[in-house]
Design an enzyme around this catalytic site. Structure first.
Site, short mmCIF file in Angstrom:
data_model
loop_
_atom_site.label_atom_id
_atom_site.label_comp_id
_atom_site.label_asym_id
_atom_site.label_seq_id
_atom_site.Cartn_x
_atom_site.Cartn_y
_atom_site.Cartn_z
N LYS B 185 -2.09 -11.44 -38.84
CA LYS B 185 -0.95 -12.01 -38.13
C LYS B 185 -1.44 -12.87 -36.98
CE LYS B 185 1.56 -10.76 -34.64
NZ LYS B 185 1.87 -12.05 -33.98
N GLY B 242 -3.21 -3.41 -26.57
CA GLY B 242 -4.31 -2.62 -27.14
C GLY B 242 -4.08 -1.13 -26.96
N GLU B 259 -10.30 -5.78 -28.89
CA GLU B 259 -11.00 -6.70 -28.01
C GLU B 259 -9.95 -7.18 -27.01
OE1 GLU B 259 -12.21 -9.29 -26.08
OE2 GLU B 259 -12.30 -10.71 -27.75
N CYS B 293 -10.57 -14.41 -22.59
CA CYS B 293 -10.62 -13.04 -22.08
C CYS B 293 -11.89 -12.78 -21.29
CB CYS B 293 -10.47 -12.04 -23.23
SG CYS B 293 -11.57 -12.40 -24.60
N GLU B 390 -5.73 -9.79 -14.66
CA GLU B 390 -6.13 -10.91 -15.49
C GLU B 390 -5.02 -11.97 -15.42
OE1 GLU B 390 -6.43 -10.20 -19.71
OE2 GLU B 390 -8.19 -11.49 -19.83
#
Lengths: 291, 478
Positions: B185, B242, B259, B293, B390
């Site tokens: 996806k 995640g 990840e 990332c 982040e």
């Protein structure tokens, strides 16, 4: 005058940070042998004990992981040596805990010591086996090396109280992790004896912390602890509900999880390197060439 | 302020790409309609609607997993490795042949500058397929699977919008090499290159069902990772998602790799070659609009050279060209979505409100589309949210340090552990820092380098498992 001697009954304690404290809760529980005869009292670890053990393990991590692999190998080998010295005590603990005959207890102890020696040898080889240089398509030098994950919570197997214990503790520490171990609930004596070995080997305090008590009670605190980096769920083999709940709790800080097997594995077979690599990270370091 | 040396526009032609008005799902080798509500994908640089894309619901995901299972059982897992390898080599070659088309489409749908999609993304994508193609018939030498490595089955893979095609390659190439089949996806804002990749699979005569592409957003992803017949889950994206995936697969036998996010420290010592370091800082945070990332979003600069580094950094930032992603002179393209732009703005405003000094070079931003100027914050402390969270945009937080141990402490003071950078001329200091930094990738005197042979992945809350290299095979073998 009767010549019957009254034996000295033992109350065992926890092993945290290289010391033997009683449980903070003040609780202990009765350990019986396989025939139901009283053997000893063991400390019943509490949430606070688990947290203290994590603090001790974290404190020990920097020093332990920074030791040379050669040094860690020697220390693991030293544990095996001290276990040899204490053969009678381990044999007795195995007979009481697992109901083994003297001969079978001797054999179980041999296997446990041999396994420790096997893992000792891995300390300075695992990096070469799972790390390496990568042939990058460009002017760069780049190396991948394994590093310990950090503090590992280990739920030791319930059945195999010594070989099983060594088979989950040794692979975690040989690579530089520090551990908080919850021993078998019904069979804690070999773990207690092992902690006495650790205290008199060259293992720095805090590298291995052993909690006697119930995994079902202590494990949720360890699984949700934000300063625990990984968890080995072997000790809750077969308890799918608990194992799932622990795995969910472990997801909060993305702990590395070694899942609970459906049933306790056969510890006598070659363990392979998975138990070690589950608690290793791979670090890749790059540097340009020629600039 | 416009420069006296303006560049003439140098746009790449769009004519090489044929974007269809609508796309279906790619299941069992064919494009089929989805049951969900179709959604639009737009160009982030112009807000122009590019196409309508089908949304896969649970039934569609189920159909894709069934197709993958069938292809796995009947064809792919039985096929000798050397034959699987040839399909992967074919795919790699087609990617190279259609490289320009892929790059242009990636830049249109994602907003990244063509010089990056053309010179970084697409070549690296082809390289990944080449690299893993060669593993397909050598798995017994990989060190995994105790001498008899076996595939896991069906892999459910969910990828982000920052490197749509590259993340697809990272997921699909090792999975197929190991004998698994996949349902992938792509992100809802960047589905087009994955759909073009589906056409490439057809062109390569890849057996139907080996690769399936289901488009959609979070719900589609959830249906995929929690599908009971998926054996392996691979996810790249935010740490929050995640975590949710780790919970969703708890208690199952699914193998998982995650990840996730990062907040990398890029550490500059006073003996570093300053001009190279400044280039590295710029590359570390402004590459791909900072939608990386492993971006070097925290600059840790040694106090004694902080003023000099900042001055040169600002001068360099003033030369960055923000604008049309298809212009070959563009350094910084568009922010991928209105939502992401809002997040970057919000965190930057918080940075200002918390007292950090905000600076951006003078730069004209296009009136349509989503844009954010390259920005740096000075006077940042570890308590600032911009130093902890982040941002995933072209925003750099600058902190200072005095000693190596202070740098290490600050660098490691984060729940993340994906990457780090070290700049110094002293080799022993590089090795010392590399040892101490709790991060999966450490770039010394360089930054943001990737290669198919090199494992990539994080420590701590940056996720688990490694992608790339020999290590990347482990996730797809038992």
């Amino acid at each position: 005058m009767s010549d019957t001697r009254i034996d000295v009954r033992k109350t065992y304690k926890l092993y945290i940070g290289g010391a033997f404290p009683r449980s903070e809760s003040g609780h202990s529980y009765v350990v019986n042998d396989t025939k139901g005869t009283f053997v000893a009292n063991a400390a019943l670890a509490s949430r606070k004990d688990a947290r203290d053990a994590v603090i001790a393990a974290r404190k020990a991590f920097g020093g332990w992981s920074a030791k040379t692999a050669y040094n860690r190998a020697q220390i693991l080998y030293r544990i095996a040596e001290v276990m040899e010295d204490r053969r009678p005590q381990f044999v007795e603990a195995l007979r009481q805990s697992e109901g083994l005959t003297a001969a079978r207890a001797q054999k179980a102890l041999d296997e446990a010591i041999d396994r420790l020696v096997w893992y000792a040898g891995w300390a300075d080889k695992i990096t070469q086996v799972v790390g390496g240089a990568n042939p990058v398509a460009g002017p760069f030098f780049n190396l991948s090396t394994p590093e310990p994950t950090g503090v590992v919570a280990v739920l030791a197997p319930q059945e195999s109280s010594l070989l099983g214990l060594i088979s989950v503790v040794a692979p975690a520490i040989v690579t530089g992790n520090t551990v908080v171990v919850v021993s078998s609930y019904a069979r804690p004596l070999p773990a207690v004896t092992f902690s006495e070995v650790l205290a008199t080997s060259d293992v720095p305090g805090g590298v291995v912390n052993i909690l006697t008590g119930s995994a079902a009670t202590i494990a949720p605190w360890l699984a949700s602890h934000m300063d625990v980096n990984a968890i080995d769920l072997t000790g809750v083999a077969g308890d799918v509900e608990l194992a799932t709940a622990l795995e969910v709790a472990a997801a909060d800080n993305l702990k590395r999880v070694r899942r609970a097997p459906a049933a306790e594995p056969d510890w006598s077979v070659d363990p392979g390197i998975d138990a070690m690599t589950t608690f290793l990270e791979t670090k890749t370091v790059w540097h340009p060439i020629g600039v | 302020m416009s420069s006296p040396f303006e560049y003439a526009p140098a746009p790449e032609s769009r004519s090489i790409v044929d974007i269809k008005p609508s796309y279906g799902l790619f299941i069992n080798g064919e494009f089929v309609d989805g049951h969900g509500k179709a959604f639009k994908t737009i160009s982030p640089s112009t807000e122009e609607v590019l196409s309508e894309v089908a949304e896969a619901d649970e039934a569609d995901v189920d159909a894709a997993v069934k197709a993958a299972r069938r292809a796995y059982t009947r064809v792919w897992s039985k096929m000798p490795g050397r034959e699987r390898a040839k399909y992967l080599y074919r795919i790699a070659r087609i990617i190279q042949e259609r490289g320009r088309e892929l790059a242009v489409l990636e830049s249109i749908d994602n907003g990244k500058p063509i010089k990056e999609s053309r010179d970084v993304d697409v070549p690296t994508v082809a390289a990944h397929f080449f690299y893993y193609a060669g593993w397909a018939d050598k798995l017994e030498y990989s060190g995994f699977g105790n001498g008899n490595p076996q595939p896991l089955g069906v892999a459910g893979q969910v990828i982000p919008w920052n490197f749509p095609l590259l993340m697809l390659a990272w997921k699909i190439a090792p999975a197929l090499a190991c004998g698994n089949t996949v349902v992938l996806k792509p992100a809802e804002t960047t589905p087009l290159t994955a759909l073009l990749f589906a056409e490439i699979c057809q062109q390569a005569d890849l057996p139907p069902g080996v690769v399936n592409i289901v488009t959609g957003a979070g719900e589609t992803g959830r249906a995929l990772v929690s599908h009971p017949d998926v054996n392996k889950v691979a996810f790249t994206g935010s740490t929050d998602v995640g975590r949710a995936i780790a919970k969703a697969v708890a208690g199952s036998a699914k193998k998982v790799t995650l990840e996730l996010g990062g907040k990398a420290a890029n550490i500059v010592f006073d003996d570093a070659p300053i001009d190279q370091a400044v280039e590295g800082i710029v590359n570390g945070i402004f590459f791909n609009q900072g939608h990386v990332c492993c971006a070097g979003s925290r600059l840790l600069v040694q106090e004694s050279v902080a003023d000099e580094v900042l001055e040169r950094l600002k001068r360099r930032m003033s030369t960055l060209r923000v604008g049309d992603p298809l212009d070959k002179n563009t350094d910084i393209g568009a922010i991928n979505s209105a939502e992401q732009l809002a997040r970057i703005r919000e965190l930057s405003d918080i940075g200002e409100a918390e007292g950090a000094g905000r600076w951006s070079p003078a730069c004209d931003l296009p009136s349509n589309g989503f844009w954010f100027p390259p920005t740096l914050f000075t006077g940042v402390t570890q308590a600032h949210r911009i130093a902890r969270e982040e941002i995933f945009g072209p925003v750099l937080s600058v902190l200072t340090f005095r000693t190596p141990s202070e740098a290490i402490e600050k660098a490691n003071n984060t729940p993340y552990g994906l990457s780090a950078g070290v700049w110094t001329d002293k080799g022993s200091l590089i090795l010392h820092m590399a040892n101490q930094l709790r991060a999966g990738v450490v770039w010394a005197n360089t930054f943001n380098k990737f290669d198919p042979t090199s494992p990539f992945g994080g420590y701590k809350e940056s996720g688990y498992g490694r992608e790339g290299g020999r290590h990347g095979l482990e996730a797809y073998l038992k």
